[in-house]
Write a protein that holds these residues in place. Structure first.
Motif, mmCIF file in Angstrom:
data_model
loop_
_atom_site.group_PDB
_atom_site.id
_atom_site.type_symbol
_atom_site.label_atom_id
_atom_site.label_comp_id
_atom_site.label_asym_id
_atom_site.label_seq_id
_atom_site.Cartn_x
_atom_site.Cartn_y
_atom_site.Cartn_z
ATOM 1 N N THR A 60 -3.974 -0.099 6.166
ATOM 2 C CA THR A 60 -2.838 0.055 5.264
ATOM 3 C C THR A 60 -1.839 -1.072 5.477
ATOM 4 N N THR A 61 -1.419 -1.696 4.372
ATOM 5 C CA THR A 61 -0.331 -2.663 4.409
ATOM 6 C C THR A 61 0.945 -1.943 3.989
ATOM 7 N N ASP A 62 1.921 -1.910 4.866
ATOM 8 C CA ASP A 62 3.134 -1.138 4.611
ATOM 9 C C ASP A 62 4.300 -2.061 4.271
ATOM 10 N N TRP A 70 2.791 7.843 1.834
ATOM 11 C CA TRP A 70 2.611 7.967 3.283
ATOM 12 C C TRP A 70 2.082 9.360 3.649
ATOM 13 N N HIS A 84 -7.291 4.174 12.113
ATOM 14 C CA HIS A 84 -6.391 3.691 11.070
ATOM 15 C C HIS A 84 -5.501 2.591 11.630
ATOM 16 N N THR A 86 -2.314 -0.052 10.656
ATOM 17 C CA THR A 86 -1.229 -0.337 9.712
ATOM 18 C C THR A 86 -0.655 -1.716 10.005
ATOM 19 N N TYR A 87 -0.524 -2.510 8.962
ATOM 20 C CA TYR A 87 0.075 -3.836 9.108
ATOM 21 C C TYR A 87 1.388 -3.861 8.327
ATOM 22 N N ARG A 88 2.462 -4.202 9.003
ATOM 23 C CA ARG A 88 3.770 -4.267 8.354
ATOM 24 C C ARG A 88 4.253 -5.703 8.369
#
Length: 923
Positions: A60-62, A70, A84, A86-88
């Motif tokens: 997931t790109t946040d 979400w 999972h 997540t890349y922010r």
């Protein structure tokens, strides 16, 4: 006839099923799934894990994802129990990008303007992470119609993924974004050459899809709490409501209406629902009430005013608009459409920013200045290396010395020396000075070297290391530049120079780069001049057709540097950023290969024959039953089908890895045909044999076996730039941009009226379109009985005997054939047990016992030959054909006329023998 949508979808479906099978077990995870929190991405994750049993990784790109998305993400991940990530990314960058795009919209509106920039960012992040983890496949939950058809349908094309920089030009031109920010966009050229780029697919483009059913199913499965949370009204884009507001204001309609209308027409969305929901959503947005309040929130988040939303430029998607107006669906070809073969990973490659060999090197120096470039043995025998920057400095120093000697553009400079680092330094330095490289054969006789010097008339000669022809060069009163084996000159001018690349006028693409001289196997050397453009065009074509070497790989340079083959392979390695190790002593080649562990090794048939002989000999060390099984397995058509054969193959491959290192995969063979038996033995040992064919008069290899489709016993299919045909007499003809028009110093064209060069080689195309080489036209033997025979196929047949290391067949003007045989070590060892101790090597090898042993072995392999093709007599030579007697060239090709001259007494003795009344081998 255009392909219908249904036929196309069935094709996608077949490819998808195969792809989801092929991706299994190739990495820690089979597939990376982009999980955005929408119904489709949640459902895709479920299907790939539960329906297909794949090992999935959710990604997931946040960028300030809304709470609804979400919640869906967390619920799905928890329920499926999948890993999972997540890349922010930097949020301020996104806010600045959104502000710029919304205030500089294209004429097709905000959604298209922003999504065309934002979506590729998300896609690029997942691609980068997949590459880092070695994951072969990326999957996105795009429904039919998403993303835009002009970007993708079912799969991003390999051209788009592997060769195109996705950085938006409008952001670059604005000057508002730093280099670091622009680097966030997908650019395959940021990766080392050879990087395997995953496939990127949208499975819902292949599966049956219904928006309504998808909403029901994710709720039923428990992935999403209720249909409200699964409704596409709820987007994972933080400014989606603002985008719709801008488009309603400027365009007068909701930008998603065309997509939903298409789904409704195809029965994939509920008409009644959207008849009421559509106007309601639009009203909420225009009035900024209920969910429409998100418009004001987004403006506040971005610190923008409503008046800042503006269309300022024409659409960049003209092709897309034209397709919509014609109601056509663009087609995106899959790998199988293009190749007819199963899909394979694509290798990244740099854009071609160079047009000369000097620019090629400069590009590598600027890209990887501190990366090791070349390896060489130090005085102590240990391996040392130069970085690309250090290599460049040595080239500059030597080029400066050449310029101080008056060398100018268009002059010829000869280079003489063994296969050492200094040779390549000299080559680049000459090019940097604008001059033309003339390679002298370090193993050539004085007469041959004198002929080359007289033809090319060099202004200077660079000698690398010790030069056995130094007196010959001095006698011609040429300017002499001596460099050591590492390319360092003893001249103070070279040592003290403070020049840089900017101090030299770089050559033009049309300038001559090098004159290549033939080895003189059939007469005096002849020169062929090639331009810088021809060199770089050839390297580019080889790199595309022959993707064998990557930036972290090693290659071994050991063939003579005056020949085209080795220098082209060096340029290819330089282009790819691989490290080149020099080995001037071919007797130490196997030791070097063990130490540096190349992925590919360029070889000549003689070397591979010795390697295969060694494998065969090693079988004698196995127990007798195991040895017999292994020998049968090597010649079996499908060794993997027999358990005993598989065991034998495993044993041999383990031993082979000890000989040539664990990384070696490809053996590229050229210069002469390789016997099928030798190729089968080496393939059985675990190496892929890629036989190639070329001529000095054409800088591009004529025909090659590719890794994706090779055929033992052939030299593969012609390269794209070559047109190849077979003349009436069987001679191979070639035409292409890599061919010369005339030899150096001559005006007479070497091409026929149709522009083809006659190679002098005989061959044919088999049923698969692969080229098969029979032999040389000028080596054809015409017997006194009028028969015309090619010696090469006959020699290959006899070399199948384990007792024959090499052989030449003779019979020109005679009534039958005889052979000069170089025995193998197996034969020599066997003969030692048959003769009394103290017997000389020559007497032992031609003793009656030895001749009977050889005769029986030859009879075992000659059954495929006609009676007139068999040897009537033979002599066993006490030594191999020798380079110092000019019996072979420095690339180990046989000079038949010189061999015949060296052994004229033995040949005359055989033909004077009464035993030639009948063939003795099979009598």
């Amino acid at each position: 006839m255009a392909e219908s949508a249904e036929v196309r979808r069935e094709r996608y479906k077949a490819d998808l099923e195969k792809t989801l099978q092929d991706c299994r077990g190739k990495a820690e995870y089979d597939v990376l799934v982009n999980l955005s929190g929408g119904k489709d991405s949640c459902l895709l994750l479920h299907k790939l894990k539960h329906d297909y049993g794949l090992n999935v990784l959710a990604f997931t790109t946040d960028i300030n994802i809304p709470d609804v998305a979400w919640t869906n993400i967390r619920r799905t991940v928890d329920l499926l129990d999948v890993p999972h990530v997540t890349y922010r990314p930097p949020v301020e960058f996104y806010k600045k990008m959104f502000r710029f795009l919304l205030s500089h919209q294209e004429s097709r509106g905000a959604v298209r303007t922003v999504c065309y920039v934002c979506a590729p960012l998300f896609e690029g992040y997942s691609l980068r992470f997949a590459i880092e983890k070695g994951i072969p496949l990326v999957a996105a939950g795009y429904a039919p119609g998403q993303p835009e058809p002009d970007r993708m349908e079912y799969e991003f094309s390999r051209e788009l993924l592997c060769n195109h920089d996705w950085t938006p030009p409008e952001l670059v031109q604005s000057g508002q974004f730093s280099d670091h920010e622009l680097k966030l966009f997908w650019n395959p050229h940021d990766f080392p050459e050879g990087t395997e780029i995953p496939r990127y697919i949208a499975p819902f483009h292949a599966w049956d899809y219904s928006q309504e059913e998808a909403m029901d199913l994710v709720v039923e499965l428990g992935l999403i709490k209720n249909k409200k949370s699964a409704n596409p009204i709820h987007s994972n884009c933080p400014i989606n409501w603002l985008l719709m507001y801008s488009d309603l204001k400027h365009l007068g309609f909701n930008p998603y209406a065309p997509e939903f209308s298409k789904l409704i027409r195809e029965g994939k969305a509920n008409r009644t629902y959207w008849r009421f929901a559509g106007p309601l959503v639009n009203a909420m947005i225009r009035q900024k009430v209920l969910l429409g309040r998100n418009v004001a929130k987004s403006l506040s988040w971005l610190n923008m005013k409503e008046d800042d939303l503006a269309i300022t430029r024409e659409s960049q998607g003209a092709e897309y608009a034209e397709q919509l107006s014609r109601n056509q669906e663009p087609q995106v070809m899959t790998w199988e459409d293009v190749t007819g073969k199963p899909s394979e990973p694509c290798k990244s490659r740099s854009p071609r920013a160079w047009k000369t060999t000097v620019e090629l090197m400069l590009d590598r120096i600027r890209t990887n200045p501190d990366t090791p470039s070349f390896g060489y043995r130090s005085e102590t025998g240990e391996w040392a290396s130069l970085t690309w920057s250090q290599f460049g400095q040595r080239c500059i120093a030597l080029a400066g010395e050449l310029r101080s000697l008056g060398i100018k553009k268009g002059d010829c400079v000869a280079v003489h020396g063994a296969t050492e680092l200094g040779w390549t330094v000299a080559e680049v330095a000459v090019h940097l000075a604008g001059a033309i490289v003339v390679g002298l054969d370090v193993n050539g006789c004085d007469q041959s070297i004198a002929s080359v010097i007289d033809l090319s008339r060099p202004r200077a000669v660079i000698t690398v290391g010790s030069s056995p022809s130094l007196q010959l060069i001095s006698d011609r009163k040429l300017q002499l530049v001596a460099v050591d084996r590492c390319g360092i000159s003893g001249s103070k001018k070279s040592v003290e120079t403070e020049l840089s690349f900017e101090d030299f006028e770089l050559p033009n693409p049309s300038d001559d780069a090098s004159i290549i001289f033939t080895s003189g196997t059939t007469g005096d050397p002849k020169g062929m001049s090639y331009t810088h453009k021809q060199f770089v065009d050839a390297v580019e074509e080889i790199s595309q057709e022959f993707p064998l070497v990557g930036q972290d790989d090693a290659t071994v340079c050991w063939l003579p540097m005056n020949h085209l083959f080795q220098r082209m392979m060096n340029l290819l390695s330089m282009r790819q950023g691989a490290q080149i190790y020099f080995e001037p002593d071919h007797t130490k080649l196997l030791e070097t290969v063990q130490q540096v562990e190349p992925v590919v090794l360029v070889a000549v048939p003689r070397l591979l024959e010795k390697l295969a002989d060694g494998i065969e000999s090693s079988l004698d060390n196995l127990p007798s039953i195991a040895s017999a099984v292994a020998r049968r397995a090597i010649n079996a058509p499908s060794p993997r089908q027999n358990p005993m054969h598989r065991l034998a193959q495993t044993i041999i491959r383990r031993r082979a890895k000890r000989v040539l290192g664990g990384k070696l995969k490809y053996l590229v063979c050229g210069s002469a045909p390789l016997s099928v038996k030798t190729a089968q033995t080496l393939e059985f040992a675990g190496w892929e044999i890629l036989e190639a064919y070329g001529v000095s008069e054409n800088i591009v290899p004529v025909s090659v076996n590719r890794p994706s489709g090779r055929k033992v016993g052939t030299v593969g299919q012609p390269l794209p730039s070559n047109e190849v045909k077979i003349a009436a007499d069987g001679e191979i003809l070639v035409k292409g941009p890599g061919s010369i028009k005339h030899y150096w110093g001559q005006s007479e064209s070497v091409l026929n009226d149709e522009g083809f060069f006659a190679t002098g080689d005989l061959g044919f195309f088999d049923d698969d379109g692969c080229l098969v080489i029979n032999g040389r036209k000028d080596s054809q033997i015409k017997t006194s009985t009028g028969r015309k025979l090619l010696p090469e196929p006959i020699e290959q047949t006899y070399k199948q005997s384990r007792y024959v290391s090499d052989i030449t067949v003779h019979g020109q003007g005679r009534k039958c054939l005889v052979g000069l045989i170089v025995p193998s070590t197996d034969f020599i060892d066997a003969v030692d047990d048959l003769v009394p101790a103290g017997t000389s090597r020559s007497d032992a090898l031609n003793s009656e016992a030895a001749r009977l042993l050889m005769k029986d072995s030859l009879a075992d392999v000659e059954s495929s030959l006609e009676q007139h093709e068999r040897l009537a007599d033979f002599r066993i030579l006490p030594q191999p054909f020798r380079l110092d007697r000019s019996e072979i060239t420095s690339s180990l090709k046989k000079r038949r006329s010189q061999i015949e001259s060296s052994y004229i007494n033995e040949l005359d003795a055989m033909y004077g023998s009464a035993s030639l009344q009948q063939p003795v081998v099979s009598a």
